[in-house]
Design a protein around this motif. Structure first.
Motif, short mmCIF file in Angstrom:
data_model
loop_
_atom_site.label_atom_id
_atom_site.label_comp_id
_atom_site.label_asym_id
_atom_site.label_seq_id
_atom_site.Cartn_x
_atom_site.Cartn_y
_atom_site.Cartn_z
N HIS C 8 37.02 -24.75 -51.71
CA HIS C 8 35.63 -24.30 -51.84
C HIS C 8 34.66 -25.42 -51.60
N THR C 10 32.45 -25.78 -49.58
CA THR C 10 31.07 -25.38 -49.33
C THR C 10 30.35 -25.24 -50.66
N ASN C 11 31.04 -24.64 -51.60
CA ASN C 11 30.44 -24.52 -52.92
C ASN C 11 30.22 -25.89 -53.54
N PHE D 15 24.06 -12.40 -47.96
CA PHE D 15 23.74 -12.87 -49.31
C PHE D 15 22.28 -13.25 -49.40
N ALA D 24 26.91 -13.60 -44.03
CA ALA D 24 28.08 -14.46 -44.06
C ALA D 24 29.20 -13.81 -43.26
N SER D 44 36.84 -23.34 -43.66
CA SER D 44 36.19 -23.00 -44.92
C SER D 44 34.74 -22.59 -44.65
N SER D 46 33.84 -19.77 -43.28
CA SER D 46 33.65 -18.92 -42.11
C SER D 46 33.50 -17.45 -42.50
N GLY D 47 33.63 -17.16 -43.77
CA GLY D 47 33.35 -15.80 -44.21
C GLY D 47 34.58 -14.96 -44.50
N LYS D 48 35.73 -15.61 -44.62
CA LYS D 48 36.97 -14.87 -44.85
C LYS D 48 36.95 -14.15 -46.19
N SER D 49 36.62 -14.92 -47.23
CA SER D 49 36.61 -14.30 -48.56
C SER D 49 35.51 -13.25 -48.65
N ALA D 50 34.39 -13.56 -48.04
CA ALA D 50 33.28 -12.60 -48.09
C ALA D 50 33.70 -11.27 -47.48
N GLU D 181 44.16 -16.35 -49.35
CA GLU D 181 44.80 -17.65 -49.51
C GLU D 181 45.74 -17.67 -50.71
N HIS D 214 44.17 -20.66 -44.14
CA HIS D 214 43.76 -21.57 -43.08
C HIS D 214 44.95 -22.42 -42.63
N LEU D 279 25.26 -21.52 -44.22
CA LEU D 279 24.87 -20.13 -44.02
C LEU D 279 23.44 -19.99 -43.51
N1 LIG Z 1 27.69 -15.11 -53.52
C1 LIG Z 1 27.29 -15.86 -52.50
N2 LIG Z 1 25.98 -16.17 -52.37
C2 LIG Z 1 25.56 -16.92 -51.35
N3 LIG Z 1 26.35 -17.41 -50.39
C3 LIG Z 1 27.66 -17.14 -50.46
C4 LIG Z 1 28.20 -16.37 -51.52
N4 LIG Z 1 29.53 -16.27 -51.34
C5 LIG Z 1 29.82 -16.96 -50.22
N5 LIG Z 1 28.68 -17.48 -49.69
C6 LIG Z 1 28.57 -18.25 -48.45
O1 LIG Z 1 29.08 -17.46 -47.44
C7 LIG Z 1 29.82 -18.22 -46.51
C8 LIG Z 1 31.22 -17.65 -46.40
O2 LIG Z 1 31.90 -17.85 -47.61
P1 LIG Z 1 33.42 -17.44 -47.85
O3 LIG Z 1 33.72 -17.71 -49.28
O4 LIG Z 1 33.63 -16.09 -47.39
O5 LIG Z 1 34.20 -18.47 -46.96
P2 LIG Z 1 35.76 -18.59 -46.74
O6 LIG Z 1 35.98 -18.40 -45.32
O7 LIG Z 1 36.46 -17.72 -47.68
O8 LIG Z 1 35.99 -20.12 -47.10
P3 LIG Z 1 37.15 -20.77 -47.96
O9 LIG Z 1 38.23 -21.08 -47.03
O10 LIG Z 1 36.50 -21.98 -48.48
O11 LIG Z 1 37.51 -19.80 -49.01
C9 LIG Z 1 29.79 -19.64 -47.00
O12 LIG Z 1 28.78 -20.34 -46.33
C10 LIG Z 1 29.42 -19.50 -48.46
O13 LIG Z 1 28.70 -20.61 -48.87
#
Ligand SMILES: Nc1ncnc2c1ncn2[C@@H]1O[C@H](COP(=O)(O)OP(=O)(O)OP(=O)(O)O)[C@@H](O)[C@H]1O
Ligand SMILES: Nc1ncnc2c1ncn2[C@@H]1O[C@H](COP(=O)(O)OP(=O)(O)OP(=O)(O)O)[C@@H](O)[C@H]1O
Ligand SMILES: [Mg+2]
Ligand SMILES: [Mg+2]
Lengths: 310, 321, 303, 339, 573
Positions: C8, C10-11, D15, D24, D44, D46-50, D181, D214, D279
């Motif tokens: 995380h 980015t967080n 978001f 996202a 990381s 790229s929006g996978k979890s979103a 993941e 990843h 973002l």
């Molecule tokens: N609740 C939220 N509010 C604002 N921005 C968010 C929120 N959740 C995720 N983001 C942003 O959305 C983008 C995508 O986040 P996401 O968690 O989907 O990434 P990911 O691909 O899962 O990365 P990782 O491999 O780190 O899990 C990121 O820039 C993140 O900062």
């Protein structure tokens, strides 16, 4: 002579319990580890989580109290002499795992990189700035970055700032504890490349700690495999990856996912076979406490903790 | 868990010992002794006072005095009131139960108010309801208890005459009868409400932020992914987890409550320990003051102990250790 | 075990960003929260007004007893009437507010310094030192603070703003120590602290020049919230009869006159303005403090 | 695709940051079949979890906006009533979370937490539930299920907890499983066990699985099809062999090149220049990867890049892949990042 | 113009000045007294009463009020606190005035019906003399012959006590002394049939004292809420006759709610805080106010020596040793203004150290040292206290800076402005007076430091309660430890001795002696009285036969107390 020689290192952490929190037992985080690193080499330390890799690294720089054993750096015993240890601190530096938490978010890059200089050298403001500039240039960052704060950098850049800090005192040995495991593959490559580059440039020696065998193979000349605080096998990269002897090593190597989807089935079968072997011969390779036996040499470079024959 | 509780008990002993020493030293520094109150009473000559001083051991070395004092204290004798010349224990005894029940009612009200408000404002944070409740907590936090108490007394006691303005029970009622009980509650209600309305705000705030925190925990997401309806998510998971630390707060609440009673009881002429303390201060009745300090201190120590024990019982993470 | 930061970043980087420009975040939160903004403006106005006007007031004259002006109602001569000593309430209110504010600030600062030192030491060193310091904190927290303060007040020979603040300081540092400790404990886990150690930085330097800046926003938040409480404290003590001599006016002294039912009911001008001022001051400081708190804790932040 | 298990059409998840919404997940379309593992890879952020959370409906309403269609077996999940959605979640759709340390309620016994999933969807006796839980624990490879049943999360190691999370996700034999993941936090040996478990699941209950990771190694071993995400968009999607043997998009190719493998020992790895923009700073127009391959001619990119089917089932976004080449090795060594 | 306005205002203020003389001491019936009825007595206090409900043991003043409803002194006293023959017992005095023979009336019985006997009375003395007796009241019995020997264990019985028969007790005193007749005898029998078998140490906390105490007064205790309230029922067997009221309820009323309680008729009778009087008198239309002069005075004392070898020793070199300086200070303060402005006239300027609460001995003709700042300045000028360095403050005779340290006690609302007022006034005549420690001293440290003759104190403001017997030896005798001024004077000692000599049984003679002594005190001025005090009692209009003046018939006999209506009158809004 080896640059660093670790002999029978033991680090035990007390475990407290009972009514009065007396020491009831010890966590044997490192339990009799010996190895040596030659000048200019990259030495890899691998093992599963909790096997004592970090503890070993921390002991070398003096962040952990050593229960027993010796650490010889350029022939001087760091465990014995407090003053020596302080001097050696200049020569041994660390690259940390997390480029986000290892830089103080409230400090400018200048302050971060200059920190070791301020501790060991009395420099004027000008000299200091000049040196920092040099160091930043060395890690490929331009000097205008000096007055920025860490959060303004990407992970890879941050890791380079960390490296600039580590090489500020011109150390001989750098301990890198999972320096890329917090980074994305793309950034990871950047840092690994860079580490190799400055190694040549500055004639650095690395103790490279990781649990990613792919990276270890990529980086290291010699590799030590740890299991529950003990070595199970040690050898050159080739020894370990092409000719693993200890069942645990075999299992680790087999567990590495293959990047070629065509090998999927093969890999699966291989892994399954190793797993079976592991389960069958576990008691053979480990003593009744589940610990590895002492290392015994198999070749000039290759040692493994194989059960004594007969 | 038993280990933990026993260890916690053992820690309590030096705490109480230290407390007693501090209280004793404090007493030594304080001007006057149980007999200074007699000065100015034309019927008691100075010689008599001296004689009594000697008898009471007030001229002994400090460590002998401490030994005697602690020894007596252990036997339930906390000395004599400077001003009222009766055993302090007697003074306290008569007030103890009043304060006790006042405290119980206050805690009850505190939680009765705090839990729904905290839950509403935590669950629906950033809505108008939440704003209203947070507004209330800010106001409550800013209003000093004694000013609030005075205003409550003035408005509901004097102006509106809804509640009695003093005492703990209407005279002449048969103790034990239902009317007696009702009268007791009636007398306690206004002071307890005053304490509760102010005292609850920190609990509301705490609960609110705890719920907001828990709400955002990853495990809540897990539960949601299981297909649990919102009501279950809140009731079974979020509230339960948020209210755990609250259970421990009860112990500490006692400490705050006790200092609150000092103000409230004297404002409402409620004959409890807090009023006794206030009076003892105003009349500089230091023997009562020290006894009460000791008592409040021990209560606080026990409160902290109870808090820890409650926490260790409800929180498995501590329970196992 | 690598923790969640691993995946995380980015967080993580967002978090870092926040703690970095804490002033800016504070400011943004306050501007966003209109109530906090109004509170802040109010506070500044009150402080400026009070410190400014009091420069032109003669304290000795205000506290001079005038037998023939007892309990005057507000008039053009006495804007807020007089008290039972025939003394001008408005003047006392101004000087009292100044004194109460100064006391609050002083107590907060002094106890803050001790609390921060203890908290950072305990959190940073951990282990035995932490254990000992925290047992001391525990003990101090158990002490019946109000009562001990009263005793001290009774035995100090000179009772003025300085001694009062020192006494309060002795009993008010624990809260901040506890908060700072737990934050310092977390900070200590972060690699930058380890890094400093391997770079040969001394403990003292790590504690105060590395760790402290990172807990500073928490220190500011806690101190602000403490300030609100500390202003109320003085008035509580005055109410119990342990306020300053009347030659040092304070808000608490003015409010404590309301203990007399005559004053409470019929002479509102003596205590009500002071009570309102205490309330407003505490409310405003608390509003600002809560906004800062939200700013410092992302999870509690509003919309 | 009509009869696929999950069909996502043009999904955007935005978001609220300060006062604006930022996507996202930006116009993602994909589908998952029964008995298929779709891997989603990407850096990381790229929006996978979103994306995963959008499918599960786990984003808070206040600060997220979801547009587009998510069809599960023909039902629109995005606009589904909560009660109905709850019937699906945990029963037909299961999810494994990224972080085993925080995914469990710290104050509840493991057994109760797994049981809750069953309880919410099936009317069976308490005893039967417990039996089922023990069986599940066995299934995910926990050797002493009886004991673990009564333990609390903090008493378990990370690997154990991750297995518990998995047991929870598969408790009701879901037809769609989303694994975000699932092995990142684990040692390689445990990782391989977990992956085996997922495979077994697919085989035994024919579930469709979305595997987010990843780790390209994991993808290579597990996936049937792979979607590569960059900056909220799918930049390439294809069968696993196509991706590894014939990657098209510059990003996919760069990724594959930057992994240290046996054949690149001690030599330079490929480095992707620059960083993933945050973002708020995402370029919303043109090729999003443009800035990270500056040596490619500006004109190579499309103005509004679309997915192009280069082979059956193999889609690539933006024409720039046609003109992509790796710059010379020397220069690329240390990618001097821009800030 | 401005000046005029403010004088007018001042005069306006004076118009509604009060005087204790304006208050009656007794409330008679405003109508027909009804049969029975319940009356509520408000015990005005911000603390609960302690509940040691026996005259032999009680220590707090509030308990005294509680006991007075159900028990009484076996002898009645008159307005000058002299015993009369109207009480539950009568007495005869022997020739040498040392032996008293008391006869208890036949119909005087305890509430349980048992007669009050001579033995009960003698028993009280024995208890007081017991080594385990916890209180200090034994001092009041120590004038009985053989009491001290009994107390110290030298004798098995008290030789001065002789039980003649069931109802007759003869007491012989150590020496004849007019104080004996002025309430100087222990007059509180203790029922032996109840306490006879009890250990003395246990009595104080026994239920017989705390829960169901008895006496022989007009009312019996019915129930007690500890510290808060007592319900009394009438004692039909009361020796003076059956009380008119059926029931009396006593309850503690906080001073801050007393006005409200009176208005609502929640209480019928309550001692009323004087400082609230002026503000509320209008609102209390349902209430009559009674007044009396308090047995106390406030004074300012000058430190003149120290306590040494159990007696006071003057030191001629103290700062305040110059009588002229003392005089000048006394002239400088305007106690009349203080009384009028701070207390609305309910306290007034004191003149001598025997207050008017003892009308027979207070010298009305002695004006004391009146407010006269010019005189004050003149005295200072004449005696060499001049401002030599021009700072507006006088230096002492030798030209050294003169700072007079003033100790004043905290307590009560007015304490602080009052002290500051005095300081301001002294400053007006050029004297630099400072508060010790810059603040008021609290009660205990004030007395601790006075007692220890703290050098930091030059003058102090104190208050004395005056005993029912006027004899001031305990405060002003040269051997009196309470004489904190440490002033001694042969003439004074002599006068004080004469005041309690056998000759002084003649009131006329005694009064002359004290007149001389008061004059001496005004001349020597070791201390000067500042204020005399009064006490007000609010009584509901329906109450009849309540007298606050000690010694009156109604004061001694509460059986006459009654009400003219079932319900108390409520203030018309
Ligand atoms: N609740 C939220 N509010 C604002 N921005 C968010 C929120 N959740 C995720 N983001 C942003 O959305 C983008 C995508 O986040 P996401 O968690 O989907 O990434 P990911 O691909 O899962 O990365 P990782 O491999 O780190 O899990 C990121 O820039 C993140 O900062
Ligand atoms: N300060 C400490 N006190 C007690 N136990 C410790 C301490 N530090 C480490 N340990 C224990 O020692 C063992 C080895 O830990 P160490 O961090 O060296 O492992 P590691 O191989 O680096 O693992 P990872 O891959 O998770 O970093 C673990 O069981 C750990 O719990
Ligand atoms: Mg490690
Ligand atoms: Mg993710």
């Amino acid at each position: 002579m080896a640059l660093l020689k670790v002999e029978d290192l033991k680090v035990h952490f007390p475990m407290r319990g009972g009514l009065f929190r007396r020491i009831v037992d010890h966590v044997k985080a490192v339990d009799g580890v010996s190895f040596s690193i030659e000048q200019g080499q990259t030495y890899g330390l691998v093992g599963e989580s909790g096997s004592g890799k970090t503890t070993t690294g921390r002991s070398i720089i003096g962040l952990n109290t050593i229960t027993s054993g010796e650490i010889l750096f350029e022939g001087t015993n760091l465990t014995a002499d407090k003053k020596k240890r302080l001097d050696a601190r200049r020569d041994i530096q660390v690259i940390f795992q997390d480029p986000y938490s290892s830089l103080n978010p409230k400090k400018r890059v200048l302050d971060i990189v200059a920190e070791p200089l301020r501790n060991f050298e009395k420099l004027s403001k000008k000299e200091e700035e000049y040196q920092v500039q040099e160091l930043l240039a060395q890690v490929g960052l331009s000097s205008e970055n000096m007055y920025k704060y860490p959060h303004e950098f990407s992970g890879g850049q941050r890791q380079r700032i960390g490296i600039a800090r580590a090489i500020a005192l011109k150390p001989k040995l750098i301990i890198a504890d999972e320096p890329v495991s917090a980074l994305d593959v793309s950034v990871q490559a950047q840092v690994l490349n860079f580490m190799q580059e400055i190694q040549k440039e500055l004639k650095l020696t690395y103790l490279f700690i990781s649990h990613d065998l792919g990276i270890i193979r990529h980086m290291c000349d010699r590799i030590g495999i740890m299991y529950k605080g003990r070595y199970v096998e040690e050898g050159t990269s080739k020894d370990i990856f092409e000719n693993p002897q200890h069942i645990y090593t075999k299992r680790l190597v087999a567990a590495i996912p293959d990047i070629d989807p065509r090998n999927r089935e093969k890999q699966q079968m291989f892994r399954q076979a190793i797993k079976e072997e592991y389960e069958q011969s576990y008691s053979k390779y480990f003593n009744e406490k589940g610990l590895a036996y002492d290392l015994s040499p198999l070749s000039n470079t290759h040692l493994a903790a194989l059960p004594e024959k007969g | 868990m038993w280990n933990f509780i026993v260890r916690r008990f053992i820690i309590m002993i030096p705490q109480i010992f230290l407390l007693s020493i501090i209280v004793f030293i404090m007493a030594q520094f304080m001007p006057g002794d149980p007999l200074s109150g007699l000065i100015g009473d034309p019927d008691v000559p100075q010689e008599v006072i001296e004689e009594r001083r000697e008898e009471l051991g007030l001229n002994n070395a400090w460590y002998i005095q401490y030994r005697d004092w602690i020894f007596n204290a252990l036997q339930g004798d906390l000395g004599k009131s400077f001003t009222q010349k009766v055993p302090v224990v007697d003074l306290i005894e008569s007030r103890f139960w009043n304060t006790f029940w006042l405290a119980v009612l206050s805690i009850f009200l505190i939680y009765v108010i705090a839990i729904p408000l905290g839950i509403i404002s935590g669950r629906w944070s950033d809505t108008w309801g939440d704003r209203l409740i947070t507004g209330y907590t800010y106001v409550g936090y800013a209003a000093p208890l004694f000013i609030f108490g005075l205003v409550m007394l003035f408005v509901f006691g004097f102006q509106l005459g809804w509640f009695p303005t003093g005492g703990s029970v209407t005279p002449g009622l048969e103790p034990g009868s239902f009317e007696y009980f009702l009268s007791k509650v009636n007398h306690m209600l206004l002071p307890a409400l005053s304490i509760a309305l102010i005292g609850t705000v920190s609990t509301v705030q705490y609960l609110r932020s705890e719920i907001i925190d828990t709400k955002q925990k990853d495990f809540v997401r897990t539960v949601r992914a299981k297909g649990a309806p919102e009501s279950r998510i809140y009731n079974k998971h979020i509230f339960r987890n948020s209210m755990l630390p609250l259970a421990a707060l009860i112990g500490f609440e006692i400490t705050t409550l006790l200092s609150g009673t000092i103000f409230i009881e004297s404002i409402f002429s409620f004959p409890g320990m807090g009023q006794l303390f206030f009076q003892s201060i105003v009349t500089r009745d230091y023997s009562s003051v020290t006894a009460l300090v000791l008592l409040f201190g021990v209560t606080a120590i026990i409160g902290a102990l109870v808090a820890d024990i409650i926490l260790s019982v409800v929180d498995p993470r501590i329970r196992i250790k | 075990m690598p923790d969640r930061e691993v995946s995380h970043h980015t967080n993580a980087s967002k978090k870092v960003k926040k703690s970095y420009s804490s002033w800016r975040v504070f400011w943004r939160e306050i501007v966003k929260d209109k109530i906090a903004l109004i509170s802040l403006i109010f506070l500044l106005l009150i402080s400026l007004g009070v410190y400014g006007i009091s420069l032109f007031l003669d304290q000795d004259e205000i506290v001079t007893v005038d037998l023939f002006a007892i309990y005057e109602a507000p008039s053009s001569e006495y804007w807020l009437g007089t008290d039972y000593g025939g003394r001008d309430v408005f003047g006392q209110l101004i000087i009292g507010t100044r004194n109460s504010l100064s006391i609050g600030l002083l107590v907060t600062l002094l106890s803050g310094v001790i609390g921060v030192i203890v908290g950072i030491s305990a959190g940073y060193f951990g282990g035995m030192i932490d254990n000992i310091l925290m047992r001391i904190v525990d003990f101090f927290e158990i002490l019946p603070f109000l009562m001990l303060v009263i005793v001290f007040v009774a035995i100090v020979p000179r009772y003025d703003i300085i001694t009062f603040s020192m006494i309060m300081m002795a009993f008010l540092w624990m809260n901040i120590a506890r908060i700072i400790r737990s934050k310092a404990l977390q900070e200590k886990q972060l690699d930058y602290v380890q890094a400093s150690r391997t770079l040969g930085t001394s403990h003292l330097k790590i504690m105060f020049s590395q760790v402290m800046p990172n807990v500073s926003s928490l220190i500011i938040v806690t101190m602000t919230l403490n300030l609100a409480g500390n202003i109320g404290l003085e008035s509580g003590l005055s109410f119990l009869g342990f306020g300053f001599p009347e030659s040092t006016p304070s808000l608490g002294t003015l409010v404590s006159y309301a203990r007399n039912p005559q004053v409470l009911e019929m002479r509102w001008w003596i205590w009500l303005p002071a009570a309102i001022l205490i309330f407003v001051l505490m409310l405003c400081i608390n509003n600002v403090g809560q906004a800062l708190k939200r700013a410092a804790d992302a999870r509690q932040r509003r919309g | 695709m009509e009869n696929s298990l999950l069909n996502i059409q043009n999904l955007s998840t935005s978001f609220r940051i300060e006062d604006d919404y930022y996507a996202a997940v930006d116009g993602v379309s994909l589908h998952v079949q029964k008995n298929e593992i779709l891997a989603i890879v990407g850096e990381s952020g790229s929006g996978k979890s979103a994306l995963a959370f959008s499918i599960m409906g786990l984003h808070g309403k206040e600060r997220t906006k979801i547009e587009g269609k998510i069809n599960y077996k023909g039902q629109d999940i995005v606009h589904m009533a909560p009660a109905k959605l709850n019937k699906l979640r945990g029963a037909e759709i299961g999810m494994i979370f990224q972080d085993p340390l925080t995914a469990l309620n710290p104050l509840m016994m493991i057994g109760a937490q797994i049981e809750e999933t069953i309880l919410l969807h099936k009317q069976i006796s308490k005893k039967a539930r417990k039996e089922k839980v023990i069986e599940l624990l066995n299934q995910v490879g926990i050797s002493s299920p009886q004991r673990v049943y009564e333990q609390f999360p903090y008493e378990l190691s990370g690997g154990m907890r991750q297995r518990v999370v998995i047991a929870m996700a598969i408790a009701n034999n879901p037809e769609l499983l989303i694994a975000d993941e699932p092995t990142t936090a684990l040692d390689v040996t445990i990782q391989s066990q977990i992956l085996d478990l997922l495979k077994k699941l697919k085989k035994e209950i024919g579930a469709g699985i979305i595997l987010i990771t990843h780790d390209l190694g994991v993808v290579a071993e597990m996936a049937d099809r792979v979607a590569v995400m960059y900056a909220g968009q799918i930049v390439e999607i294809a069968g696993v062999h196509a991706i590894f043997e014939n990657p098209k998009h510059p990003y996919t190719r760069s990724l594959l090149n930057s992994v240290p493998t046996a054949n690149v020992i001690k030599s330079k790895l490929h480095v992707i220049q620059g960083v993933v923009p945050s973002l708020q700073n995402l370029p919303r127009e043109g090729c999003r990867f443009k800035e990270r391959i500056p040596w490619i001619d500006e004109r190579a990119h499309e103005e509004s890049p679309e997915l192009h089917e280069v082979e059956p089932g193999h889609f690539v976004r933006c024409k720039c892949y046609e003109r992509f080449y790796f710059p010379n090795k020397e220069k690329e060594g240390i990618g001097h990042g821009t800030t | 113009n401005n000046e005029e306005g403010s004088t007018a205002e001042k005069e306006g203020k004076k118009d509604d000045l009060l005087s204790i003389d304006d208050f009656a001491s007794a409330k008679k019936a405003d109508g027909e007294i009804i049969d029975g009825g319940t009356l509520t007595y408000g015990l005005v206090s911000d603390t609960p009463f302690e509940g040691t409900l026996n005259f032999n043991f009680y220590q707090g003043t509030y308990d005294d009020e509680v006991i007075s409803w159900f028990d009484e002194s076996i002898l009645d006293a008159d307005e000058n606190y002299m015993y009369t023959q109207d009480g539950a017992a009568t007495f005869e005095v022997s020739e040498d005035k040392k032996t008293f023979t008391f006869t208890i009336r036949d119909n005087v019985n305890w509430h349980d019906g048992k007669p009050v006997t001579a033995e009960d009375w003698a028993f009280a003395f024995e208890v007081l003399g017991d080594p385990d007796y916890p209180g200090t009241r034994f001092a009041e019995a120590s004038n009985v012959q053989g009491f001290e020997d009994y107390r110290s264990g030298k004798a098995d019985s008290i030789s001065g006590l002789k039980i003649i028969d069931d109802k007759t007790l003869q007491i012989t005193f150590v020496e004849a002394n007019p104080s004996l007749l002025a309430s100087g005898i222990w007059t509180h029998p203790l029922p032996k049939h109840i306490f006879g078998d009890m250990k003395v140490a246990d009595m104080e906390s026994s239920p017989e004292i705390r829960e169901h105490p008895i006496g022989f007064g007009p009312f019996k205790v019915d129930s007690i809420v500890p510290g808060e309230s007592v319900v009394y029922k009438k004692n039909e067997d009361y020796w003076r006759g059956e009380p008119k009221l059926d029931e009396v309820i006593l309850k503690v009323v906080n001073p801050s709610v007393v006005t409200k309680s009176l208005q609502d008729g929640d209480v019928d009778i309550a001692v009323y805080p004087t400082d609230q009087y002026k503000d509320n008198v209008k609102a209390l239309s349902n209430v009559d106010f009674l007044g009396k002069i308090d047995l106390a005075y406030t004074y300012i004392g000058f430190k003149l020596g120290k306590w040494q070898d159990n007696k006071n020793v003057m030191d001629p070199n103290m700062k305040m040793s110059d009588v002229n300086l003392r005089k000048a200070m006394a002239h400088a303060v305007n106690n009349q203004d203080v009384g009028e402005q701070f207390y609305d006239g309910l306290r007034w300027a004191g003149t001598t150290v025997i207050p008017p609460s003892h009308p027979a001995f207070h010298d009305d003709s002695n004006p004391g040292l009146e407010y006269d700042p010019e005189q004050s300045k003149k005295i200072l000028d004449e005696n060499g206290y001049k401002d030599t360095n021009g700072d507006g403050l006088r230096e002492d005779k030798n030209g050294n800076e003169l700072v007079i340290n003033f100790a004043s006690m905290s307590g009560g609302d007015i304490a602080e402005p009052l002290a500051n007022y005095y300081i301001q006034k002294w400053k007006e005549v050029g004297l630099n007076v400072k508060l010790v420690d810059g603040r008021l001293l609290e009660f205990n440290s004030f007395y601790d430091r006075l007692e220890a003759d703290d050098k930091a104190i030059d003058i102090f403001q104190g208050a004395w309660g005056v005993g029912s017997d006027v004899d001031p030896t305990g405060l002003w005798g040269s051997a009196a430890a309470f004489n904190y001024t440490r002033w001694t004077n042969e003439e004074s000692d002599q006068l004080l001795a004469e005041g309690i000599s056998e000759k002084a049984f003649d009131e006329q003679y005694r009064s002359e002696v004290y007149e001389k002594w008061q004059k001496l005190m005004t001349e020597e001025i070791p201390a000067f009285p500042t204020l005399y005090r009064s006490e007000l009692t609010a009584v509901n209009k329906r109450v009849a036969n309540w007298d606050v003046k000690p010694g009156t018939k109604l004061f001694n006999d509460r059986s006459q107390l009654g009400v003219t209506a079932e319900k108390p009158e409520v203030a018309g809004q």
